[in-house]
Design a protein around this motif. Structure first.
Motif, PDB file in Angstrom:
ATOM      1  N   LEU A   1       0.675  -1.457   0.045  1.00 16.96           N
ATOM      2  CA  LEU A   1       0.113  -0.073   0.076  1.00 16.96           C
ATOM      3  C   LEU A   1       0.763   1.303  -0.182  1.00 16.96           C
ATOM      4  O   LEU A   1       0.387   2.220  -0.670  1.00 16.96           O
ATOM      5  CB  LEU A   1      -1.022  -0.013   1.234  1.00 16.96           C
TER       6      LEU A   1
ATOM      7  N   VAL B   1      -2.339  -6.844  -0.722  1.00 13.82           N
ATOM      8  CA  VAL B   1      -3.422  -6.336  -0.228  1.00 13.82           C
ATOM      9  C   VAL B   1      -4.342  -7.847  -0.076  1.00 13.82           C
ATOM     10  O   VAL B   1      -4.209  -8.514  -1.000  1.00 13.82           O
ATOM     11  CB  VAL B   1      -4.245  -5.476  -1.262  1.00 13.82           C
TER      12      VAL B   1
ATOM     13  N   GLY C   1     -10.215  -6.004  -0.574  1.00 14.56           N
ATOM     14  CA  GLY C   1     -10.774  -4.675  -0.904  1.00 14.56           C
ATOM     15  C   GLY C   1     -12.086  -4.757  -0.898  1.00 14.56           C
ATOM     16  O   GLY C   1     -12.836  -5.800  -1.250  1.00 14.56           O
TER      17      GLY C   1
ATOM     18  N   ASN D   1     -15.946  -2.240  -1.438  1.00 12.42           N
ATOM     19  CA  ASN D   1     -16.565  -1.063  -1.994  1.00 12.42           C
ATOM     20  C   ASN D   1     -16.939  -0.211  -0.864  1.00 12.42           C
ATOM     21  O   ASN D   1     -17.784  -0.688   0.093  1.00 12.42           O
ATOM     22  CB  ASN D   1     -17.803  -1.188  -3.024  1.00 12.42           C
ATOM     23  N   TYR D   2     -16.651   1.158  -0.849  1.00 13.71           N
ATOM     24  CA  TYR D   2     -17.142   1.953   0.383  1.00 13.71           C
ATOM     25  C   TYR D   2     -18.486   2.882  -0.069  1.00 13.71           C
ATOM     26  O   TYR D   2     -19.038   3.407   0.766  1.00 13.71           O
ATOM     27  CB  TYR D   2     -15.734   2.859   0.942  1.00 13.71           C
TER      28      TYR D   2
ATOM     29  N   GLY E   1      -5.704  -0.189   7.015  1.00 16.50           N
ATOM     30  CA  GLY E   1      -5.706  -0.096   5.629  1.00 16.50           C
ATOM     31  C   GLY E   1      -5.771   1.387   5.011  1.00 16.50           C
ATOM     32  O   GLY E   1      -5.322   2.518   5.619  1.00 16.50           O
TER      33      GLY E   1
ATOM     34  N   ARG F   1      -8.172   4.181   2.418  1.00 14.13           N
ATOM     35  CA  ARG F   1      -9.329   4.643   1.527  1.00 14.13           C
ATOM     36  C   ARG F   1      -8.808   5.290   0.271  1.00 14.13           C
ATOM     37  O   ARG F   1      -8.082   6.202   0.437  1.00 14.13           O
ATOM     38  CB  ARG F   1     -10.309   5.589   2.408  1.00 14.13           C
TER      39      ARG F   1
ATOM     40  N   ILE G   1     -12.780   3.049  -2.413  1.00  9.80           N
ATOM     41  CA  ILE G   1     -12.606   1.830  -2.180  1.00  9.80           C
ATOM     42  C   ILE G   1     -11.791   1.614  -0.882  1.00  9.80           C
ATOM     43  O   ILE G   1     -10.692   2.250  -0.573  1.00  9.80           O
ATOM     44  CB  ILE G   1     -11.792   1.172  -3.337  1.00  9.80           C
ATOM     45  N   LEU G   2     -12.054   0.614  -0.017  1.00  9.04           N
ATOM     46  CA  LEU G   2     -11.162   0.521   1.082  1.00  9.04           C
ATOM     47  C   LEU G   2     -10.366  -0.845   0.646  1.00  9.04           C
ATOM     48  O   LEU G   2     -10.704  -1.742   0.447  1.00  9.04           O
ATOM     49  CB  LEU G   2     -12.108  -0.002   2.334  1.00  9.04           C
ATOM     50  N   LEU G   3      -9.009  -0.623   1.043  1.00 13.65           N
ATOM     51  CA  LEU G   3      -8.089  -1.874   0.653  1.00 13.65           C
ATOM     52  C   LEU G   3      -7.300  -2.166   2.056  1.00 13.65           C
ATOM     53  O   LEU G   3      -6.901  -1.179   2.831  1.00 13.65           O
ATOM     54  CB  LEU G   3      -6.868  -1.342  -0.250  1.00 13.65           C
TER      55      LEU G   3
ATOM     56  N   GLU H   1      -4.246  -4.760   3.965  1.00 14.82           N
ATOM     57  CA  GLU H   1      -3.244  -5.870   3.913  1.00 14.82           C
ATOM     58  C   GLU H   1      -3.460  -6.853   5.034  1.00 14.82           C
ATOM     59  O   GLU H   1      -4.338  -6.922   5.596  1.00 14.82           O
ATOM     60  CB  GLU H   1      -2.003  -5.124   4.296  1.00 14.82           C
TER      61      GLU H   1
END
Length: 151
Positions: A7, A84, A87, A89-90, A122, A124, A147-149, A151
């Motif tokens: 990231l 990652v 992930g 969707n936010y 993570g 945003r 998107i939220l990612l 690790e």
């Protein structure tokens, strides 16, 4: 495809383009399956004969949200972050459907990594996605997706 190790490496790319995907042909089968999944069976999407006779477009058109829902599939062509694990969707800050997507047309997506903000576990990400139709002067959809990612 751009490959990022983690990231931190991905975050350094903020403000830059992630590129453009290959073109994807939008088929009637894709439209029908989307209609089945969502319950949106409006004839402009699912009835080729009626669309040919009554629609100003002369053919069925894809649902706007079908176009938007292709974002994860198309993003997978643009980049990968090795570290990652998931992930999600936010949401979206902005979505506009600026052109119809006729069945049989070819669509691609260009993406720009606007921002990457650290979160508790993570980041945003705000990604600008432009869905382009082959041989069209204006895009089918412009969306700023969040998107939220992790690790």
């Amino acid at each position: 495809m751009k490959i990022f190790t983690d990231l931190e490496h991905f975050s350094a790319h903020a403000g830059q383009s992630l590129g453009e995907t290959d073109y994807l042909t939008i088929t009637q089968e894709m439209v029908n399956l989307f209609a089945e999944a969502t319950g949106d069976h409006q004839w402009i999407h699912t009835d080729p004969v009626r669309a040919e006779n009554e629609s100003p477009f002369g053919v069925p058109i894809a649902h706007g949200f079908l176009t938007l829902s292709l974002a994860p599939k198309l993003m997978a062509q643009l980049y990968r972050i090795d570290s990652v694990g998931m992930g999600i969707n936010y949401g979206a800050n902005r979505i506009r459907f600026t052109n119809v997507v006729p069945v049989g047309s070819r669509l691609r997506m260009k993406a720009m990594l606007k921002t990457v903000e650290p979160q508790d576990k993570g980041v945003r990400v705000i990604m600008e996605c432009v869905f382009e139709l082959e041989h069209a002067s204006k895009p089918a959809c412009i969306a700023e997706l969040i998107i939220l990612l992790f690790e």
